[in-house]
Enzyme design. Structure first.
Site, PDB file in Angstrom:
ATOM      1  N   MET A 158     -37.633 -10.913 -46.412  1.00  0.00           N
ATOM      2  CA  MET A 158     -38.335 -10.103 -47.477  1.00  0.00           C
ATOM      3  C   MET A 158     -38.900  -8.947 -46.659  1.00  0.00           C
ATOM      4  SD  MET A 158     -39.996 -13.598 -49.181  1.00  0.00           S
ATOM      5  CE  MET A 158     -40.236 -14.535 -47.589  1.00  0.00           C
TER       6      MET A 158
ATOM      7  N   ASP B 121     -33.498 -20.970 -58.663  1.00  0.00           N
ATOM      8  CA  ASP B 121     -34.013 -19.490 -58.295  1.00  0.00           C
ATOM      9  C   ASP B 121     -33.266 -18.450 -58.366  1.00  0.00           C
ATOM     10  OD1 ASP B 121     -36.455 -20.666 -57.453  1.00  0.00           O
ATOM     11  OD2 ASP B 121     -36.155 -20.323 -55.258  1.00  0.00           O
TER      12      ASP B 121
ATOM     13  N   LYS C  84     -38.157 -16.138 -59.016  1.00  0.00           N
ATOM     14  CA  LYS C  84     -39.272 -14.967 -58.659  1.00  0.00           C
ATOM     15  C   LYS C  84     -38.495 -13.663 -58.052  1.00  0.00           C
ATOM     16  CE  LYS C  84     -41.800 -18.820 -56.690  1.00  0.00           C
ATOM     17  NZ  LYS C  84     -41.561 -19.385 -55.459  1.00  0.00           N
TER      18      LYS C  84
END
Ligand code: SAH
Length: 508
Positions: A173, A36, A58
């Site tokens: 996030m 990732d 991502k």
């Protein structure tokens, strides 16, 4: 056909040395690595050469590879009989969609194993000195996402509920939604004076942070310029962070230092600078490899017992000499009774690993000083001296010995060449951002730096590095080659070099 398997491995919060021992072992052994965005590059260099690496990261706002495709890829690799590591930032089961991947593997009949990692909130708390729980202030911790699944229409996070828990809130996030989140928490009755920490790239030398109050945190973040991805920690436990923040207090924290040694040699300097908090860019300007003339080697080993002195002018000389020596002899006693001299402490350290004692090391660590020290022993005239060296000049050492009638044999055991930097990630970062400091530890690094000036040309706005030299010989060459010198180490050792850097960059 061998049966494949998938390991869902947590890479930890960022710093490469915060990955688990099991995680590291699997990265080193796997046939395929699927990784990732948040994973720090260093981990990717641990794989074996044949490992097939696929980036499926991502970034906030868009997905570079749909989740189903990642799952299909894992299944395919395992069905091909590969040992697959699926590496995810932090812990694979904390906001990492690890659960979904495990389900997909189960459905496909693929065996899997889960290796935990230090999740970002725990890593952030550690590097900020924030105790997530505290006897007086917080008896619970909540790990919650601030960025909800964009495919879900209704909001799943009940901020009202979390505001009433009296727990430390760790929000993943959440930075782009901070304004909304903080106003929801305030609406639910949380005290606007509650402390909040916002931390980006926690545990890495590039860590950025700010501390504020819940009532005004959105403004504080805008002023600080911190961008996502970042961790938000809310709770009274944050209050003492400024006092406990050991990580950002390190002397070279926030300084980027480029080092110009070879890959094999740079680890000690890199480690030391890293310990002091610096962001170290390793520019392997030169590469060193074994280079021995077979005939010379035969002659030298044939006469080995007849030398009075063996002289090592670099740690590489010691390493490559003993590699050749032990490929020929089993027993260190085959060295004979020669006396041993070395140019400096790093070279002595290498020799001592073989339990051999070094008799002479000059006070100043140059070839000329070594020759002078040898001559000072009054044992040089008509004696046989073996100088172990690389392909580059050791005239300063050899000439004075020959002038004193020593019989000098030269034994070249390695060669130093310029390396290719066009594809090197550290060189790319250096061009873009520059550095606060750059170190030169030998003449060959200076030559190679000048030769590769184009590959290291700084882009506009990049920080121009201050230059540091390990000692007078390197400095002299820098002057000759028009590389401006900012500071020379007072003592020509790695310690001396580090002192010079700290003095110049921290207490100028
Ligand atoms: N599985 C991961 C979380 C992935 S979600 C884990 O267990 O840590 C990604 C979010 O984690 C980012 O948006 C950010 O909020 C947080 N994060 C990950 N690494 C971080 C770091 N080094 N510093 C601060 N926050 C980080």
């Amino acid at each position: 056909m061998s049966v494949g398997m998938v390991y869902l491995v947590g890479a930890g919060p960022g710093a490469s040395d915060l990955v688990t021992v099991r995680g590291k072992e699997l990265i080193e052994r796997c046939d395929a690595l699927v990784y990732d965005y948040l994973v720090y590059d260093e981990l990717l260099t641990w794989t074996k050469r044949s490992c097939e690496k696929t980036y499926v990261g991502k970034r906030s706002g868009y997905h570079s590879k749909p989740q189903e495709d990642i799952e299909k890829l894992l299944i395919k690799l395992a069905k091909d009989g590969k040992m697959v590591v699926r590496l995810k930032g932090g812990d694979p089961f904390v906001f990492g969609r690890g659960g979904e991947e495990a389900d997909a593997l189960l459905d496909a009949g693929i065996t899997f194993e889960i290796v935990p990692g230090v999740t970002a909130s725990v890593g952030t708390a550690a590097s900020m000195g924030i105790p997530l729980t505290h006897r007086n202030d917080s008896s619970a911790v909540v790990l919650v996402t601030g960025h909800e699944d964009p495919e879900k229409s209704e909001t799943a996070v009940n901020w009202d509920h979390y505001a009433k828990l009296d727990a430390t809130l760790c929000i993943y996030m959440g930075l782009t939604k901070l304004d909304y989140i903080s106003s929801e928490l305030l609406k639910a009755g949380m005290d606007p004076e509650t402390s909040v920490a916002i931390v980006r790239w926690a545990t890495l030398p590039t860590q950025e942070s700010c501390i504020g109050k819940l009532g005004t945190i959105s403004k504080t973040v805008i002023e600080s310029g911190i961008k996502p991805p970042a961790m938000i920690i809310i709770g009274e436990v944050v209050r003492d962070a400024p006092k406990h923040s050991w990580f950002e207090q390190k002397p070279l924290f926030g300084k980027r230092i480029a080092i110009t040694r070879t890959r094999q040699q740079s680890s000690e300097l890199m480690h030391r600078l890293h310990q002091l908090g610096a962001d170290v860019l390793e520019l392997p300007l030169i590469k060193v490899s074994a280079a021995v003339d077979e005939q010379v080697k035969k002659d030298v080993f044939f006469e080995l017992g007849s030398y009075d002195w063996i002289v090592f002018s670099s740690p590489n000389g010691v390493r490559y000499f003993f590699k050749e020596f032990f490929s020929e002899y089993k027993d260190v006693r085959s060295m004979g009774f020669m006396r041993i001299a070395a140019v400096g402490p790093a070279t002595v350290k290498e020799i001592e690993q073989f339990h051999l004692e070094v008799e002479i090391m000059p006070e100043k660590h140059t070839g000329a000083d070594l020759a002078e020290a040898l001559i000072g022993t009054d044992s040089i005239e008509h004696s046989k001296v073996l100088v172990v060296k690389g392909n580059l000049g050791s005239d300063d050492l050899i000439k004075p010995l020959e002038e004193k009638w020593a019989i000098v044999d030269r034994f070249e055991v390695y060669k130093t060449e310029a390396s290719d930097l066009s594809e090197n990630a550290a060189a790319e970062k250096f061009r873009q951002l520059g550095a606060h400091g750059i170190t030169f530890t030998s003449g060959s690094t200076v030559r190679s730096f000048v030769k590769q000036a184009k590959a290291l040309q700084l882009e506009e706005g990049a920080e121009t590095p201050k230059t540091f030299s390990i000692g007078p010989v390197t400095s002299k060459l820098m002057k000759e080659m028009h590389v401006p010198l900012v500071r020379e180490a007072k003592e020509s050792t790695l310690d001396g070099l580090i002192v010079a850097i700290v003095e110049e960059l921290v207490h100028p």
